[in-house]
Design an enzyme around this catalytic site. Structure first.
Site, PDB file in Angstrom:
ATOM      1  N   ARG A   2      23.841  45.767  52.450  1.00 30.38           N
ATOM      2  CA  ARG A   2      24.615  44.551  51.920  1.00 30.38           C
ATOM      3  C   ARG A   2      23.985  43.910  50.899  1.00 30.38           C
ATOM      4  NH1 ARG A   2      27.298  43.192  57.921  1.00 30.38           N
ATOM      5  NH2 ARG A   2      28.834  44.813  57.635  1.00 30.38           N
TER       6      ARG A   2
ATOM      7  N   GLY B  45      31.932  34.734  72.875  1.00 27.35           N
ATOM      8  CA  GLY B  45      32.301  35.798  71.943  1.00 27.35           C
ATOM      9  C   GLY B  45      31.704  37.078  72.707  1.00 27.35           C
ATOM     10  N   LEU B  46      31.292  38.123  72.008  1.00 27.04           N
ATOM     11  CA  LEU B  46      30.793  39.350  72.660  1.00 27.04           C
ATOM     12  C   LEU B  46      29.726  39.105  73.415  1.00 27.04           C
ATOM     13  CD1 LEU B  46      31.288  42.045  70.091  1.00 27.04           C
ATOM     14  CD2 LEU B  46      32.763  41.898  72.093  1.00 27.04           C
TER      15      LEU B  46
ATOM     16  N   GLU C  49      24.080  36.727  68.223  1.00 32.61           N
ATOM     17  CA  GLU C  49      23.615  36.122  66.538  1.00 32.61           C
ATOM     18  C   GLU C  49      22.604  35.049  67.039  1.00 32.61           C
ATOM     19  OE1 GLU C  49      27.118  35.763  63.921  1.00 32.61           O
ATOM     20  OE2 GLU C  49      25.920  35.007  62.569  1.00 32.61           O
TER      21      GLU C  49
ATOM     22  N   GLY D 114      28.536  36.450  74.996  1.00 35.37           N
ATOM     23  CA  GLY D 114      28.600  35.526  75.939  1.00 35.37           C
ATOM     24  C   GLY D 114      29.736  36.177  77.063  1.00 35.37           C
TER      25      GLY D 114
END
Lengths: 637, 249
Positions: A330, A42-43, A425, A45
């Site tokens: 959130r 992902g971003l 993350e 990696g």
């Protein structure tokens, strides 16, 4: 064991520069002697693998998808923050830092967050240079919008596909290195174990998801970039394949797991439609810039939204948080929605939903503008619900979305296992107890593009290029363990599928460890999870064999890890006798229902050490100090 | 709803494969197509039968993993919709549905509905990027980009790399995929510098992978879940001719 975060000394703004000056370097000619294994594309990696490859290291990258362009970062919609202050509304690195610390409810490390805010600007420069088509104004300058938890416009975006565009940028950089031969890419592979030799991470065991072959890869260091664990709730906004397996198996090999109870329930998701539901879809938080959240004032009001007159509506976010209104963070927005539904004022099937209404925005700024900003989101909503959000309000409800907890890392992103680095993350480091919108992309890319290349070089330089270790007994042992686990999964031949167990686990977690948590409920979960796990090993049915493409086997392996991990999440939630950010203990609230933090006893990172199956994990605490920002009650009123 | 499915089953690349009949019972209109298949698979597993293998991941139409030909149309009957976002309200009780994998020379079947699309990655690896290193780049606003160019670049950049364009093309061409990437980068000043070189190497890579050529059927545009337009193929052709006819100096 004392957890040393290894933060540099000195003033906040100088810490990262000081650190990069202290770190050892490896000369360009020597870098090819080192091999780095990057798990996940992902971003975090993809950016890490590309950057390390460019520098000249031998990199091997693994992902379970068929291509490194599909990591779940791709689904991030809204945007990426940076402290450029292009909007001229008083933004600065310090303000982004402060907003992020406050948004995280004072449970993140100051030094890490400040570095993140500093690097945010480099990220935008880098992505623009790669050809990321960010939104622009009519003069050709980059455009910004505002996002939850901030009073400035600092969010850069590419329609509602920001994550996709940033990932394609990183994927381009990665593809360039694959072409150059510095990175070898292994798609459709899944990490099943970490190989630790003499206290250092020296390799991984993987399964080739097409042939079923289990094999090991050796390296001088390992970077886990494997994302979050929100799928422990079964229904979440994560991709179906998102899992905790790599992180969990590293935990079992000695990496501490930090703050697993810090999970984020995102307020704007499409509500659950039925039992068959397989995942939940997020509607970008950016919608709250123009949409107003409301429920009927009276309980059980079944009228159509358009038939409910203005004075009989409760715009509860605007009422409770006038300073931020619909842009409250959130965790706060999610809880407020749950509260309204618990009072019986929820809308839609089952009463688990609130309205997100664009009627006013249709008048100003007007339908055209709204279509330009959110057209694809409205389209997506229509596909799922067959409702037209231009004509009637959307229905939204909170859903598990992101996990702030993760493997514990020091300032250099190194875990408690030497040579095991954790990025994005998958680590716990920057978002405290709640992540602000548009900062996940920022963190993944800061870690991958700008931090790991410095800190991993230091580690590698200190240890020197490794001699071949793949013959070491630990490799054979890890491979055998992975093979045995697969054999065991296939041999039970019970009557329930992996999905049955996963759904059951999700119900327990959502009920007792979701938006509102109590000691009583968490204790219930602590008896029900082990019972479910026991049943899993007696009654799981996995068809087929291990020597082929077998999606049920993949699923069962991941669910078996979630069944173990869930217990740690609950233990952590039980230990944290306070409410902060996304962790809300109903015993700890202020008279007005807001979270009651306990800084005296819980201003720490909770890092859990595995002591073996069936033995309670050991809690280690990393105290958090706030020297640059006042530890204050978080208020968005 | 009760449905009859004919699904392509194939053990591996060497296996011949064929259609197999299944029934899908108690299907809700609000289910997604993949949730309907999930339900069929759950029953198959419990009956001790082999479930249907299919690629999927994000289930929100952005990762590009899902890839099924439904009743002869890649991604099925709803325009601009991936399989994962197709809902069963598009079908009616008693329908017969044919489900097949992407069929193209460059996409060998790995199992059932799963194909190997790594050829698309190799087209990108050939040069579908800006050759920039990490760090040492100009300030983001140092180079301005006309808004219209950025918007058009984004229209092309929305490609999710699913390969439906290839599956729909009578020639098995990856022209729309390649054109989207070529156009996205050529429209931006940051990508302009290498535009000539890029279009040549990417086109070569595409042909080497066994994809056919474009003969203007426009089937790709009709099935593209992201609405990528064939005018980008025209742009690719212009870029290609421009690169070939450039003055070598």
């Amino acid at each position: 064991m004392v957890l040393d975060a290894k933060c540099p000394v000195g003033p906040l703004a100088e810490k990262w520069d000081r650190r990069t000056e202290e770190l050892e370097l490896i000369s360009p000619a020597n870098r090819r002697k080192y091999r780095v294994l990057v798990v996940g594309a992902g971003l975090a990696g993809a950016s890490a693998a590309a950057t390390l490859g460019e520098l000249g290291y031998q990199v091997e990258t693994f992902c379970f998808q068929d291509s490194p362009r599909r990591g779940h970062s791709i689904a991030a919609q809204g945007g990426i923050n940076a402290a450029k202050d292009y909007s001229g509304d008083g933004d600065s690195i310090f303000r982004l830092f402060r907003d992020t610390i406050k948004g995280g409810d004072f449970r993140a490390r100051e030094a890490n967050v400040f570095r993140l805010a500093m690097l945010s600007n480099n990220i935008i420069d880098q992505c623009v240079a790669q050809g990321v088509p960010f939104a622009r104004d009519y003069a050709g300058y980059l455009d910004n919008r505002s996002f939850g938890g901030a009073q400035v416009s600092r969010t850069f975006y590419a329609r509602a596909q920001t994550g996709q565009q940033l990932l394609l940028g990183a994927y381009g950089a990665l593809s360039r290195q694959i072409r150059a031969g510095t990175v070898r890419m292994f798609p459709r592979t899944e990490m099943l174990d970490l190989v630790v030799v003499e206290g250092r991470a020296r390799g991984i065991t993987i399964r080739d998801l097409v042939t079923g072959e289990i094999r090991s890869h050796a390296g001088d260091a390992v970077c886990l970039c494997t994302g979050g664990y929100a799928n422990v709730y079964y229904l979440s906004t994560n991709a179906m394949g998102s899992n905790v397996t790599a992180a969990w198996r590293a935990y079992k090999k000695g990496a501490f797991f930090a703050n697993p109870c810090f999970t984020q329930i995102h307020p704007t998701c499409v509500p659950v439609a039925g039992d068959y539901q397989s995942k939940l879809t997020l509607m970008s938080e950016s919608l709250r810039n123009d949409g107003r959240v409301w429920v009927p004032r009276t309980k059980g009001d079944m009228r159509q939204p358009c038939d409910i007159p203005e004075q009989e509506r409760d715009y509860f976010l605007e009422r409770k948080y006038p300073g931020f209104g619909n842009l409250a963070p959130r965790d706060i927005s999610s809880r407020a929605a749950k509260e309204a539904c618990d009072e019986g004022r929820g809308v839609g099937p089952g009463g688990r939903g609130v309205y997100l209404d664009f009627a006013e925005a249709m008048k100003h700024p007007g339908r055209e503008k709204i279509k330009e900003r959110y057209g694809n989101l409205f389209e997506m909503y229509a596909k799922i619900t067959a409702e037209n959000a231009y004509e009637q309000p959307m229905r939204i409800y909170p859903a598990p979305h992101y996990t702030m907890g993760g493997l514990w890392v020091d300032y250099n992103l190194q875990s408690t296992i030497a040579g095991l680095f954790v990025l994005g993350e998958a680590n716990f480091s920057d978002h405290g107890a709640n992540r602000l919108g548009a900062s996940a992309l920022m963190q993944g890319l800061a870690d991958g593009y700008f931090i790991i290349s410095h800190t991993i070089a230091d580690y590698l330089a200190v240890h020197g290029p490794g001699k071949a270790v793949s013959e070491h007994g630990e490799f054979a042992r890890a491979k055998e363990a992975a093979e045995n686990l697969i054999k065991k999964l296939l041999s039970v031949n019970g009557r329930k599928t992996a999905r049955d167990f996963h759904r059951e686990l999700g119900r327990i977690m959502w009920e007792y460890a979701g938006m509102g948590r109590s000691k009583e409920g968490l204790n219930k979960a602590l008896t029900r999870i082990p019972a479910l796990r026991e049943e899993f090993w007696e009654n799981i049915k996995v068809p087929g064999s291990g020597a082929e493409l077998n999606q049920e086997l993949e699923k069962a392996g991941r669910v078996s890890d979630f069944l173990e991990f869930a217990e740690l999440l609950v233990l952590d939630a039980l230990h944290r006798e306070e409410s902060c950010g996304g962790h809300f203990r109903i015993e700890h609230q202020l008279p007005d229902g807001e979270a009651k933090r306990d800084d005296e006893n819980f201003c720490h990172v909770a890092a859990w050490e595995c002591r073996g199956t069936g033995i309670s994990p050991v809690l280690h605490k990393e105290p958090l100090a706030f020297d640059n920002i006042e530890l204050a009650t978080r208020s968005y009123k | 709803m009760e449905l009859t499915l004919y699904v392509w089953k194939q053990k591996g690349p060497q296996d011949k494969g064929g259609l197999q009949q299944y029934s899908a019972n108690a299907v809700s209109r609000d289910m997604s197509f993949l949730e309907m298949l999930d339900q069929v698979n759950e029953e198959l597993i419990k009956e001790g039968k082999d479930p249907i293998a299919f690629d999927h991941d994000c289930r929100e139409g952005i990762c590009g993993m899902c890839s099924q030909v439904i009743n002869g149309v890649p991604h099925g009957p709803q325009e601009r919709t991936t399989v994962c976002q197709l809902h069963m309200r598009n079908f009616k009780d008693g329908d017969i549905i044919y489900i097949e994998p992407w069929k193209a020379r460059a996409f060998p079947v790995l199992r059932d509905l799963i194909t190997d699309r790594s050829a698309l990655d190799r087209i990108i690896q050939a040069g579908g990027y800006v050759s920039v290193h990490t760090g040492g780049v100009p300030e983001a606003n140092a180079v301005l980009v006309p808004r219209q160019d950025a918007e058009t670049a984004m229209d092309a950049a929305g490609c999710i790399g699913c390969g439906a364009c290839v599956a729909a093309c009578p020639n098995g061409s990856a022209m729309l995929f390649t054109a989207a990437k070529v156009s996205h980068l050529a429209l931006l000043p940051q990508g302009r510098v290498e535009a000539g070189q890029r279009v040549c190497v990417m086109t070569d890579a595409m042909l080497k992978e066994g994809f056919g050529n474009c003969s203007n059927h426009y089937e790709c545009q009709a099935v593209c879940p992201k609405g990528i337009k064939v005018r980008f193929i025209a742009k690719l052709n212009r870029e290609y001719i421009r690169a070939l006819s450039a003055d070598p100096g």
